[in-house]
Design a protein around this motif. Structure first.
Motif, short mmCIF file in Angstrom:
data_model
loop_
_atom_site.label_atom_id
_atom_site.label_comp_id
_atom_site.label_asym_id
_atom_site.label_seq_id
_atom_site.Cartn_x
_atom_site.Cartn_y
_atom_site.Cartn_z
N TYR A 57 0.84 -1.21 0.00
CA TYR A 57 0.00 0.00 0.00
C TYR A 57 0.87 1.25 0.00
N LEU A 58 1.88 1.26 0.89
CA LEU A 58 2.76 2.44 0.98
C LEU A 58 3.46 2.70 -0.34
N ALA A 59 3.98 1.65 -0.96
CA ALA A 59 4.67 1.82 -2.24
C ALA A 59 3.72 2.36 -3.29
N ASP A 60 2.56 1.74 -3.42
CA ASP A 60 1.58 2.14 -4.43
C ASP A 60 1.14 3.59 -4.22
N ASN A 61 0.74 3.93 -3.02
CA ASN A 61 0.21 5.27 -2.77
C ASN A 61 1.29 6.34 -2.89
N ALA A 62 2.50 6.06 -2.42
CA ALA A 62 3.57 7.05 -2.53
C ALA A 62 3.92 7.29 -4.00
N ILE A 63 3.99 6.21 -4.78
CA ILE A 63 4.25 6.34 -6.21
C ILE A 63 3.16 7.17 -6.88
N THR A 64 1.91 6.89 -6.54
CA THR A 64 0.80 7.61 -7.16
C THR A 64 0.83 9.09 -6.81
N PHE A 65 1.13 9.41 -5.56
CA PHE A 65 1.16 10.82 -5.17
C PHE A 65 2.35 11.55 -5.78
N ALA A 66 3.51 10.91 -5.84
CA ALA A 66 4.66 11.55 -6.49
C ALA A 66 4.37 11.80 -7.96
N GLY A 67 3.80 10.80 -8.64
CA GLY A 67 3.45 10.96 -10.04
C GLY A 67 2.34 11.96 -10.26
N GLY A 68 1.34 11.95 -9.38
CA GLY A 68 0.22 12.88 -9.51
C GLY A 68 0.65 14.33 -9.35
N VAL A 69 1.51 14.60 -8.38
CA VAL A 69 2.02 15.96 -8.19
C VAL A 69 2.85 16.37 -9.41
N ALA A 70 3.70 15.46 -9.88
CA ALA A 70 4.55 15.77 -11.04
C ALA A 70 3.72 16.03 -12.30
N LEU A 71 2.60 15.31 -12.42
CA LEU A 71 1.72 15.48 -13.59
C LEU A 71 0.75 16.64 -13.42
N GLY A 72 0.66 17.17 -12.20
CA GLY A 72 -0.16 18.34 -11.96
C GLY A 72 -1.63 18.08 -11.73
N GLY A 73 -2.00 16.87 -11.31
CA GLY A 73 -3.42 16.62 -11.05
C GLY A 73 -3.70 15.21 -10.59
N ASN A 74 -4.97 14.83 -10.65
CA ASN A 74 -5.37 13.50 -10.25
C ASN A 74 -4.65 12.45 -11.07
N ALA A 75 -4.30 11.35 -10.41
CA ALA A 75 -3.55 10.30 -11.09
C ALA A 75 -3.93 8.94 -10.53
N LEU A 76 -3.63 7.92 -11.30
CA LEU A 76 -3.85 6.52 -10.91
C LEU A 76 -2.59 5.73 -11.24
N THR A 77 -2.32 4.72 -10.43
CA THR A 77 -1.24 3.80 -10.76
C THR A 77 -1.74 2.87 -11.86
N SER A 78 -1.00 2.77 -12.96
CA SER A 78 -1.39 1.82 -14.00
C SER A 78 -0.65 0.50 -13.83
N GLU A 79 0.51 0.52 -13.19
CA GLU A 79 1.22 -0.71 -12.86
C GLU A 79 2.34 -0.39 -11.89
N TYR A 80 2.73 -1.40 -11.10
CA TYR A 80 3.93 -1.26 -10.29
C TYR A 80 4.45 -2.63 -9.90
N LYS A 81 5.72 -2.65 -9.55
CA LYS A 81 6.41 -3.85 -9.14
C LYS A 81 7.07 -3.54 -7.80
N ILE A 82 7.09 -4.52 -6.92
CA ILE A 82 7.71 -4.32 -5.62
C ILE A 82 8.65 -5.47 -5.31
N ASN A 83 9.79 -5.14 -4.71
CA ASN A 83 10.72 -6.13 -4.19
C ASN A 83 10.79 -5.93 -2.68
N TYR A 84 10.48 -6.98 -1.93
CA TYR A 84 10.64 -6.95 -0.48
C TYR A 84 12.07 -7.38 -0.20
N VAL A 85 12.83 -6.54 0.49
CA VAL A 85 14.24 -6.86 0.71
C VAL A 85 14.57 -7.25 2.14
#
Length: 135
Positions: A57-85
């Protein structure tokens, strides 16, 4: 022109699941976002580690908010990959995401999720994803 960071905060505060997890949008910048969750027993799995779904959840939401701010508006995650280390243990988790490449309609972002104990941050997951404008 509306303040994109205030819009991000309003969107975050309107997310029922983020409120359920007691997550906090700590900060946003031109291409980044930071989210924090305090670790409580109800967020752990049977081995005492934070459940992977919470870390995800943290990865997905942080990615979405970083991308949304950079794009200047509402955004959705279209895909993501996570590695648990490493297992997530400690007092709280911090996700820091940054848009690495921003176009007109999408941004490619990365996130690092840290478990914090006694002020020491240890990386527990790394994620990368694509965020698209939703308007």
């Amino acid at each position: 022109m509306p303040d994109i960071h205030e819009i991000a905060r309003e969107i975050f505060e309107a997310q029922p699941f983020s409120q359920f997890l007691a997550a906090k949008l700590v900060s946003t910048g031109p291409t980044e976002a930071e989210i924090r969750i305090d670790i409580t027993d109800n967020l752990k799995q049977q081995h005492g580690f934070v459940h992977g779904g919470v870390v995800s959840y943290l990865a997905d939401n942080a990615i979405t908010f970083a991308g949304g701010v950079a794009l200047g508006g509402n955004a959705l995650t279209s895909e993501y990959k996570i590695n648990y280390v490493r297992p997530a243990t400690g007092t709280h988790l911090i996700a820091r995401a940054q848009a690495k490449s921003v176009g007109k309609r999408q941004a490619v972002c990365s996130a690092e999720i840290y478990a914090v104990q006694d002020g020491v941050e240890k990386i527990c997951a790394i994620a990368q994803g694509t965020v698209v404008r939703s308007d």
